[in-house]
Design an enzyme around this catalytic site. Sequence first.
Site, PDB file in Angstrom:
ATOM      1  N   ASN A   1       8.597 -16.783 -79.327  1.00 43.17           N
ATOM      2  CA  ASN A   1       9.839 -16.705 -78.543  1.00 43.17           C
ATOM      3  C   ASN A   1       9.814 -17.695 -77.363  1.00 43.17           C
ATOM      4  OD1 ASN A   1       8.055 -15.566 -76.772  1.00 43.17           O
ATOM      5  ND2 ASN A   1       9.179 -13.661 -76.461  1.00 43.17           N
TER       6      ASN A   1
ATOM      7  N   HIS B   1       7.271 -18.078 -75.205  1.00 42.88           N
ATOM      8  CA  HIS B   1       6.494 -17.695 -74.017  1.00 42.88           C
ATOM      9  C   HIS B   1       5.236 -18.545 -73.876  1.00 42.88           C
ATOM     10  CE1 HIS B   1       4.149 -14.293 -76.328  1.00 42.88           C
ATOM     11  NE2 HIS B   1       3.437 -15.392 -76.328  1.00 42.88           N
TER      12      HIS B   1
ATOM     13  N   GLU C   1       7.453 -14.040 -70.598  1.00 41.45           N
ATOM     14  CA  GLU C   1       8.497 -13.830 -71.594  1.00 41.45           C
ATOM     15  C   GLU C   1       9.838 -14.364 -71.094  1.00 41.45           C
ATOM     16  OE1 GLU C   1       7.354 -12.939 -74.284  1.00 41.45           O
ATOM     17  OE2 GLU C   1       6.406 -10.980 -74.353  1.00 41.45           O
TER      18      GLU C   1
HETATM   19  C1  GLP Z   1       0.077 -14.687 -77.363  1.00 36.42           C
HETATM   20  C2  GLP Z   1      -0.673 -15.069 -76.058  1.00 36.42           C
HETATM   21  C3  GLP Z   1      -0.382 -16.486 -75.727  1.00 36.42           C
HETATM   22  C4  GLP Z   1      -0.570 -17.296 -77.001  1.00 36.42           C
HETATM   23  C5  GLP Z   1       0.607 -17.045 -77.873  1.00 36.42           C
HETATM   24  C6  GLP Z   1       0.507 -17.711 -79.236  1.00 36.42           C
HETATM   25  O1  GLP Z   1       0.942 -13.643 -77.187  1.00 36.42           O
HETATM   26  N1  GLP Z   1      -0.387 -14.255 -74.940  1.00 36.42           N
HETATM   27  O2  GLP Z   1      -1.247 -16.924 -74.696  1.00 36.42           O
HETATM   28  O3  GLP Z   1      -0.601 -18.656 -76.701  1.00 36.42           O
HETATM   29  O4  GLP Z   1       0.908 -15.687 -77.929  1.00 36.42           O
HETATM   30  O5  GLP Z   1      -0.276 -16.974 -80.103  1.00 36.42           O
HETATM   31  P1  GLP Z   1      -0.730 -17.496 -81.514  1.00 36.42           P
HETATM   32  O6  GLP Z   1      -1.606 -18.661 -81.278  1.00 36.42           O
HETATM   33  O7  GLP Z   1      -1.449 -16.338 -82.150  1.00 36.42           O
HETATM   34  O8  GLP Z   1       0.498 -17.882 -82.268  1.00 36.42           O
END
Ligand code: GLP
Length: 272
Positions: free
Chosen positions: A159, A161, A166
């Site tokens: 999304n 973030h 968020e």
């Molecule tokens: C998570 C973490 C982030 C991370 C993101 C991507 O929620 N809080 O710091 O960078 O989402 O995650 P992923 O690499 O599993 O797609």
Amino acid sequence: MNRHLTNIVYEKFPCQVKVWNDSSNLIESLVDVLESRLRLRLTEVAPKPLGLATGRTMQPIYMSLVLRLQSWSLIDLDRLLEGWCSFNLDEYVGLKCDDIRSYASYMSSCLGKPLRLAPSKMRIPDGFSTEPQKEATLYAEQLKSLGGIGIQLLGLGENGHLGFNEPPCSPDTTCRVVSLAASTRKQNAFSFRNNLQLVPASAITLGLKEILSADEIHLVVTGANKADILFSLLHDSASDKLPASWLRRHKNLFLWVDYNALSKMIAISSSS
Ligand code: GLP
């Protein structure tokens, strides 16, 4: 590295763009850069803390970085580990640090244990604190007292973030307790046996202000599940609606992407 795609991405999002056909080439090249920055730390008197991220994107990067560091001479590796100081972006509220689902456990298994890093050298907010907002403030103060982040690694939420900032999120936000978006809890439910009820409702996260104050940022976006959000990131101007879009303001940003993450942009630009 694909120069043609690199130029197309650069036109939309000017920064140090690195486009790779697959994620393993991307990882090796990124680890080359990280390794050179870590070597440089050996020559610095008081290097700033490293900013570390979690998530599935980072796992193979840490795995490759560990192998690379294990090939260093013992003297250099010892010096690196002795001077190690990292601050993670975020942690779930309500999980103990030894809870297998916590980011503290993630960091311990990805970096701490393989490198034999003392836990005190890898800072992560204490999600089990009885006063999480106080913990967030203290965490921010500790980071500030050490000069802020030097090199920041970032993944991208589906999304938009960064950390757990968020949408909507302003670039002035600082370290705090946040409520997690429903889509984020769903995205991260894999760590909680896919049981949404078990995913914490809130987290402590560094704010965009602390993240954007880093000297150098590496945003890594891989995989087809990121194609939609990467497309928006490349095409939308900076706004609270897409927290990662504030990275456009950063003067020393590296954007690492693979073809899968670029698939929507590639499909649309080849059809027009
Ligand atoms: C998570 C973490 C982030 C991370 C993101 C991507 O929620 N809080 O710091 O960078 O989402 O995650 P992923 O690499 O599993 O797609």
